[in-house]
Write a protein that holds these residues in place. Structure first.
Motif, PDB file in Angstrom:
ATOM      1  N   LYS A 143       0.845  -1.192   0.000  1.00 23.40           N
ATOM      2  CA  LYS A 143       0.000   0.000   0.000  1.00 23.40           C
ATOM      3  C   LYS A 143       0.882   1.244   0.000  1.00 23.40           C
ATOM      4  O   LYS A 143       2.001   1.227   0.510  1.00 23.40           O
ATOM      5  CB  LYS A 143      -0.921   0.019   1.213  1.00 23.40           C
ATOM      6  CG  LYS A 143      -1.953  -1.108   1.226  1.00 23.40           C
ATOM      7  CD  LYS A 143      -2.845  -0.996   2.456  1.00 23.40           C
ATOM      8  CE  LYS A 143      -3.892  -2.109   2.473  1.00 23.40           C
ATOM      9  NZ  LYS A 143      -4.765  -2.016   3.671  1.00 23.40           N
ATOM     10  N   ASP A 144       0.342   2.319  -0.565  1.00 23.19           N
ATOM     11  CA  ASP A 144       1.084   3.571  -0.654  1.00 23.19           C
ATOM     12  C   ASP A 144       2.453   3.351  -1.280  1.00 23.19           C
ATOM     13  O   ASP A 144       3.490   3.804  -0.764  1.00 23.19           O
ATOM     14  CB  ASP A 144       1.239   4.207   0.736  1.00 23.19           C
ATOM     15  CG  ASP A 144      -0.102   4.561   1.365  1.00 23.19           C
ATOM     16  OD1 ASP A 144      -1.017   4.934   0.605  1.00 23.19           O
ATOM     17  OD2 ASP A 144      -0.235   4.442   2.589  1.00 23.19           O
ATOM     18  N   CYS A 145       2.458   2.636  -2.399  1.00 24.34           N
ATOM     19  CA  CYS A 145       3.708   2.346  -3.093  1.00 24.34           C
ATOM     20  C   CYS A 145       3.460   2.326  -4.600  1.00 24.34           C
ATOM     21  O   CYS A 145       2.317   2.337  -5.054  1.00 24.34           O
ATOM     22  CB  CYS A 145       4.292   1.008  -2.619  1.00 24.34           C
ATOM     23  SG  CYS A 145       3.162  -0.387  -2.812  1.00 24.34           S
ATOM     24  N   SER A 159       9.906  10.773  -2.374  1.00 20.74           N
ATOM     25  CA  SER A 159      10.435   9.453  -2.030  1.00 20.74           C
ATOM     26  C   SER A 159       9.329   8.433  -2.233  1.00 20.74           C
ATOM     27  O   SER A 159       8.271   8.527  -1.596  1.00 20.74           O
ATOM     28  CB  SER A 159      10.917   9.442  -0.576  1.00 20.74           C
ATOM     29  OG  SER A 159      11.411   8.155  -0.228  1.00 20.74           O
ATOM     30  N   PHE A 160       9.541   7.484  -3.142  1.00 18.77           N
ATOM     31  CA  PHE A 160       8.516   6.509  -3.484  1.00 18.77           C
ATOM     32  C   PHE A 160       9.012   5.083  -3.239  1.00 18.77           C
ATOM     33  O   PHE A 160       9.944   4.625  -3.919  1.00 18.77           O
ATOM     34  CB  PHE A 160       8.127   6.634  -4.961  1.00 18.77           C
ATOM     35  CG  PHE A 160       7.450   7.933  -5.297  1.00 18.77           C
ATOM     36  CD1 PHE A 160       6.121   8.148  -4.975  1.00 18.77           C
ATOM     37  CD2 PHE A 160       8.161   8.946  -5.928  1.00 18.77           C
ATOM     38  CE1 PHE A 160       5.503   9.347  -5.286  1.00 18.77           C
ATOM     39  CE2 PHE A 160       7.557  10.140  -6.244  1.00 18.77           C
ATOM     40  CZ  PHE A 160       6.221  10.352  -5.919  1.00 18.77           C
ATOM     41  N   VAL A 167      13.104  -1.518  -2.414  1.00 19.51           N
ATOM     42  CA  VAL A 167      13.630  -0.405  -3.193  1.00 19.51           C
ATOM     43  C   VAL A 167      12.807   0.850  -2.927  1.00 19.51           C
ATOM     44  O   VAL A 167      11.576   0.809  -2.923  1.00 19.51           O
ATOM     45  CB  VAL A 167      13.623  -0.734  -4.702  1.00 19.51           C
ATOM     46  CG1 VAL A 167      14.087   0.466  -5.516  1.00 19.51           C
ATOM     47  CG2 VAL A 167      14.497  -1.948  -4.977  1.00 19.51           C
ATOM     48  N   VAL A 168      13.492   1.953  -2.699  1.00 17.52           N
ATOM     49  CA  VAL A 168      12.843   3.255  -2.519  1.00 17.52           C
ATOM     50  C   VAL A 168      13.502   4.248  -3.470  1.00 17.52           C
ATOM     51  O   VAL A 168      14.732   4.414  -3.454  1.00 17.52           O
ATOM     52  CB  VAL A 168      12.963   3.749  -1.066  1.00 17.52           C
ATOM     53  CG1 VAL A 168      12.323   5.134  -0.932  1.00 17.52           C
ATOM     54  CG2 VAL A 168      12.326   2.764  -0.101  1.00 17.52           C
TER      55      VAL A 168
END
Length: 219
Positions: A143-145, A159-160, A167-168
């Motif tokens: 979620k939220d990605c 920042s994702f 991995v960010v």
């Protein structure tokens, strides 16, 4: 592409429906005109028949008097009746085609056009079906990605996290034609930068608005 095909199919259906309605309307108008014409012709025939009876002439040897010929009028009436019969058959056929076009249009409109699923876009950049990228982990975010293989917009300071991986993507800055990403460095628009765990980031565009379009894929 699927949406374009659906829109084209709907457009073809609308054109077919419009053509069928136009033909049907013209045929119906012609049939009414024919009916009016034949009614007037029948009236003319009746009047002609009443006026063509000869007056009685007393002579010793009666002369056979032939009524005024109405063969031409009768032939015209028969021809007109034949034309009306043909027109009625044509109208019935067109009515069937009109209903078929309407049904087809309803079927197409009942199936909403939708964009291709994200998995279809990602499949061109992911390993062959059945293979799981090495970066995918069981405790990765869901979620939220950003899903793997999905395009997204980012600006400086964003920042994702990438779904199901560790991995960010951290964007340091975005300039005209260049995006600076932590771990990948400066990546020019149209180029690919290397991230951790066998993943790459593709930068499709970057401009002075401060936004860059990119996508992360993993092998």
């Amino acid at each position: 592409m699927d949406r374009v095909i659906s829109l084209l199919a709907a457009l073809v259906g609308l054109i077919a429906l419009g053509g069928a309605i136009l033909v049907h309307t013209n045929a119906d108008t012609q049939r009414r005109e024919m009916a009016t014409e034949i009614a007037q012709l029948k009236t003319s025939i009746a009047l002609t028949g009443g006026q063509s009876q000869p007056a009685a002439v007393p002579t010793a040897s009666p002369v056979q008097t032939k009524p005024a010929s109405d063969d031409g009028v009768a032939d015209a009436l028969l021809a007109l009746q034949g034309r009306i019969a043909v027109l009625e058959r044509t109208t019935r056929d067109q009515s069937v085609e009109l209903e078929a076009a309407r049904a087809k249009l309803v079927d197409m409109s009942s199936t909403p056009a939708s964009a291709p699923p994200v998995t279809a876009v990602a499949s061109t950049d992911q390993p062959a079906s059945g293979a799981t990228p090495a970066a995918v982990v069981a405790d990765g975010p869901t979620k939220d990605c950003i899903p793997l293989g999905t395009r997204f917009m980012a600006s400086a300071g964003d920042s994702f996290p990438i779904c199901k991986t560790k991995v960010v993507v951290k964007v340091a800055s975005v300039d005209d034609g260049l995006a600076t990403i932590t771990g990948a460095g400066d990546v020019a628009a149209g180029s690919i930068g290397q991230l951790d765990k066998g993943c790459t980031v593709s930068v499709f565009s970057a401009d002075t608005s401060g936004y860059a379009e990119m996508r992360v894929t993993c092998q």
